[in-house]
Design a protein around this motif. Structure first.
Motif, mmCIF file in Angstrom:
data_model
loop_
_atom_site.group_PDB
_atom_site.id
_atom_site.type_symbol
_atom_site.label_atom_id
_atom_site.label_comp_id
_atom_site.label_asym_id
_atom_site.label_seq_id
_atom_site.Cartn_x
_atom_site.Cartn_y
_atom_site.Cartn_z
ATOM 1 N N PHE A 10 35.118 53.450 45.642
ATOM 2 C CA PHE A 10 33.940 52.622 45.363
ATOM 3 C C PHE A 10 32.966 52.640 46.538
ATOM 4 N N VAL A 14 29.109 54.272 46.563
ATOM 5 C CA VAL A 14 27.904 53.493 46.857
ATOM 6 C C VAL A 14 27.154 54.088 48.048
ATOM 7 N N GLU A 41 37.793 48.780 38.492
ATOM 8 C CA GLU A 41 37.057 47.860 37.625
ATOM 9 C C GLU A 41 37.999 47.169 36.634
ATOM 10 N N LEU A 48 31.474 47.203 38.203
ATOM 11 C CA LEU A 48 30.902 47.248 39.546
ATOM 12 C C LEU A 48 29.674 48.146 39.620
ATOM 13 N N LEU A 49 29.668 49.200 38.807
ATOM 14 C CA LEU A 49 28.592 50.189 38.850
ATOM 15 C C LEU A 49 28.099 50.471 37.440
ATOM 16 N N THR A 57 23.899 52.367 39.702
ATOM 17 C CA THR A 57 23.296 51.127 40.153
ATOM 18 C C THR A 57 24.375 50.067 40.296
ATOM 19 N N LEU A 58 24.362 49.369 41.425
ATOM 20 C CA LEU A 58 25.314 48.282 41.635
ATOM 21 C C LEU A 58 24.993 47.118 40.710
ATOM 22 N N THR A 59 26.002 46.582 40.049
ATOM 23 C CA THR A 59 25.839 45.338 39.312
ATOM 24 C C THR A 59 25.871 44.172 40.304
ATOM 25 N N GLY A 62 29.219 44.063 41.649
ATOM 26 C CA GLY A 62 29.415 45.143 42.615
ATOM 27 C C GLY A 62 28.790 44.835 43.955
ATOM 28 N N GLN A 63 27.609 44.224 43.921
ATOM 29 C CA GLN A 63 26.926 43.854 45.164
ATOM 30 C C GLN A 63 27.736 42.818 45.937
ATOM 31 N N LEU A 66 30.894 44.566 47.449
ATOM 32 C CA LEU A 66 30.721 45.669 48.389
ATOM 33 C C LEU A 66 30.964 45.263 49.837
#
Length: 299
Positions: A10, A14, A41, A48-49, A57-59, A62-63, A66
């Protein structure tokens, strides 16, 4: 249950902005990285993505995940490094960022010496003249020239650096050599774009600021040096950019009676980086390579 290899996949995805690039960084097949992401996930029960044919794109989940994931992986890497260090061995990845000009002129031999002494370290060095946040930029450490002023970071001093006001002999013949601070306002300046246009000089117990007319603004010290060599104007540069040219008479140090503001070189890294055994070893090796005083200040 979360697995560390999924977290590593992951983070790499990113930071590299694609699964393909992450697979190359990790030395794995793209399908393996994709499966590890999917398994992570599933274990978390969130996405997450967001994947599309063009980008990842990070959800929001996910943000949020991270920064903690990066911290966990750093702690694990440093714990392993501490074990290696206690056994007299340093090993594993070490990702460093440094300014372009200093990296080209001085880091090559110093890094080579460090890696010869520590052959199990896998170093990645990225040169960038833009500001790199050592706390969130994804690097283990960032080499900085100048004040740090960031409570999130630990800063290990590597060397000092004088700043010298220099010009080509031809420029000084054509425009005249300034002999006082007030004279600088009538000269053309080659300015560093990532700093303010002010030149600061230690006058008595305080500082005096000069704002020269700009002939060129650029975010690279080597380009500034070359512009000064071509006679474009005066440049206020760290001695590590111009020490050879000054010794060879290609650039002249302009004496206006007061020294320019100096600076120091630091290796910075986040406070939550643990013992950072590899970073400590690197900073000690770089200090030894640069010397005290550093070889670029012996003119």
């Amino acid at each position: 249950m979360m697995k560390l290899d999924g977290i590593a996949a992951f983070i790499a995805t990113v930071e590299e902005t694609s699964i393909s690039a992450a697979s190359r960084r990790l030395g794995l097949a793209k399908s393996v990285v994709s499966e590890r992401l999917a398994e992570l996930e599933r274990s978390l029960g969130v996405t997450l993505l967001q994947r599309s044919t063009r980008k990842l794109t990070l959800t929001s989940a996910g943000q949020a995940f991270l920064s903690r994931a990066q911290r966990v992986m750093r702690e694990i890497e440093e714990a392993a490094a501490e074990v290696d260090a206690s056994a007299g061995k340093l090993a594993g990845p070490l990702r460093i960022s440094a300014p372009v000009g200093f990296g080209i002129l001085h880091l090559g031999p110093a890094i080579t010496r460090f890696l010869k002494d520590n052959p199990a370290i896998e170093m990645s060095l990225e040169l960038d003249d833009n500001f790199v946040d050592a706390a969130t930029g994804g690097f283990d450490a960032v080499l900085r020239h100048g004040a740090i002023g960031d409570g999130r970071l630990i800063a290990r001093r590597l060397a000092r650096s004088r700043r010298l006001l220099v010009a080509s002999p031809n420029y000084l013949v054509n425009r005249g050599a300034p002999v006082a601070l007030k004279d600088l306002e009538d000269h053309s300046g080659i300015l560093y774009a990532n700093r303010s246009g002010d030149w600061r000089f230690a006058v008595g117990t305080g500082w005096s600021v000069v704002r020269p007319k700009s002939a060129l603004r650029v975010n690279n010290g080597i380009v500034m040096r070359d512009a000064a060599l071509a006679g474009l104007g005066l440049a206020l540069l760290p001695s590590f950019f111009v020490h050879k040219e000054v010794r060879e008479g290609l650039l002249t140090v302009v004496d206006i009676g007061w020294p320019a503001e100096g600076a120091e070189l630091f290796l910075t890294y986040p406070r939550d980086h643990g013992a950072a055994a590899k970073i400590k070893a690197l900073s000690e090796s770089l200090r030894a390579s640069f010397g005290d005083p550093p070889y670029w200040d012996i003119l």
